[in-house]
Each structure stands twice: as structure tokens, then as C-alpha cells.
Design a protein around this motif. Sequence first.
Motif, mmCIF file in Angstrom:
data_model
loop_
_atom_site.group_PDB
_atom_site.id
_atom_site.type_symbol
_atom_site.label_atom_id
_atom_site.label_comp_id
_atom_site.label_asym_id
_atom_site.label_seq_id
_atom_site.Cartn_x
_atom_site.Cartn_y
_atom_site.Cartn_z
ATOM 1 N N CYS A 1 0.834 -1.208 0.000
ATOM 2 C CA CYS A 1 0.000 0.000 0.000
ATOM 3 C C CYS A 1 0.865 1.254 0.000
ATOM 4 N N THR B 1 -8.441 3.171 -2.135
ATOM 5 C CA THR B 1 -9.525 2.234 -1.863
ATOM 6 C C THR B 1 -9.272 0.998 -2.705
ATOM 7 N N ILE B 2 -9.253 -0.154 -2.059
ATOM 8 C CA ILE B 2 -9.016 -1.415 -2.753
ATOM 9 C C ILE B 2 -10.355 -2.134 -2.886
ATOM 10 N N LEU C 1 -12.027 -5.621 -3.815
ATOM 11 C CA LEU C 1 -11.693 -7.034 -3.949
ATOM 12 C C LEU C 1 -12.873 -7.735 -4.618
ATOM 13 N N LEU D 1 -6.567 -6.761 5.774
ATOM 14 C CA LEU D 1 -7.182 -5.529 5.275
ATOM 15 C C LEU D 1 -7.536 -4.578 6.416
ATOM 16 N N GLN E 1 -6.022 -0.943 7.026
ATOM 17 C CA GLN E 1 -6.941 0.188 7.142
ATOM 18 C C GLN E 1 -6.604 1.033 8.359
ATOM 19 N N ASN F 1 -8.799 2.204 2.527
ATOM 20 C CA ASN F 1 -10.141 1.628 2.576
ATOM 21 C C ASN F 1 -10.209 0.407 1.680
ATOM 22 N N HIS F 2 -11.182 -0.442 1.964
ATOM 23 C CA HIS F 2 -11.372 -1.613 1.117
ATOM 24 C C HIS F 2 -12.853 -1.973 1.052
ATOM 25 N N ARG F 3 -13.226 -2.620 -0.030
ATOM 26 C CA ARG F 3 -14.570 -3.141 -0.237
ATOM 27 C C ARG F 3 -14.436 -4.519 -0.847
#
Length: 185
Positions: free
Chosen positions: A37, A50-51, A53, A83, A87, A93-95
Amino acid sequence: MRAILLTLAPLTLAPLTLATNRAACCREGGRSLEEQCRVWRELLAVKHITIFLWHLDAGIKNLKKSSRKNEYIPNRLDCETALALVQLKQRVNHRIFNAAADLAEYAVCLARSVAQAPYKRSQLEDNAAFGWYAEGSNVYPVRVTDKGVGLLKLWQQQLRQFSNVGLETAQAIAKQYPAPVLLLQ
């Protein structure tokens, strides 16, 4: 500025989550997710990442099928833990999306929020001088002049905000108590 990275998880995520500490990471010749990152942030020259997935569970199953015996394959909990740590430490951020409809819906929401941001910023700046004035975006705004014209209508509108208070009830209360102070007494 924000960067959004779409990855077919965990194909690119798995090698990054293999090592939980730096020593193991160097031994395997890879990078931790936190280090990756940092690299992405420097490479893309952005503050926020923002990742996304895509198909995490299906990707884990594919890794299990194609892996050698005794090779570590992270499960969903390992990926989500990595993750969450990234964060907290890197503010990345991740989704996680498993359906195309979910990804499309989020993309629409994201595009809408980006498009509305300048308008909302200008509204905030316009109303900054009158922070005490609760005008808002009411459908039927009541204007009150310096001479007090419109106060009765505003009082009736405020009374109507209570549940089960209609126009007739608000008018009757406003007739009996022409000001909020009189109602409190």
C-alpha cells in the motif's frame, strides 16, 4: 485525490498476506500488504487508496486447487484481518464484492458522490456565514422579515413537525399560543 484499485482477490492479495511480519516477508521475497500500500501510494501520488476485492471466496478456492501441498493459503478471515490492519495503519479503505450487481451499484454511488461534491462544497461555503440560520433545503421554506411577518406561519410549520399534528391542529395550537414561549409557560 483518491485512487481505486480493483483486484481479483486473493490472486494479488494472497502473496501480500502470506507474511505477517517483516522477517518472514523478506524470507519469502515478497511484500506485506502494508508495504504494498505504501508503494501504491508513492507510485500513484495519492493520499487515499480504496481497494476493491472481487470474488474473494472464489479466488481462495482457486488458490487451494492450484496450490502445492503444505503451501499456506490464506482464508477469508486472514484476508479480512490483513485488510483491517492496513486500514488502521495506512488508512487504506477496502470493499469486498461477490456479485457484479453490488460492484455496479457501488460504482454508481461513488460516481454520484464525486459529481455532487462541488455543489455540496459550494452550498456549505454559502451557508457558512449564516451557521445559526436553519434554512436547509425545505420544500416550503417560510421567510421571516425584519418586521416579524411570517413568524406565525413558521410557528405552525414547526408544530407540524411533531408526529400526528396536522394543519388544523397546528393552527389551533398557534391560535391559542401565538409563540413558543407562551406554550412553555
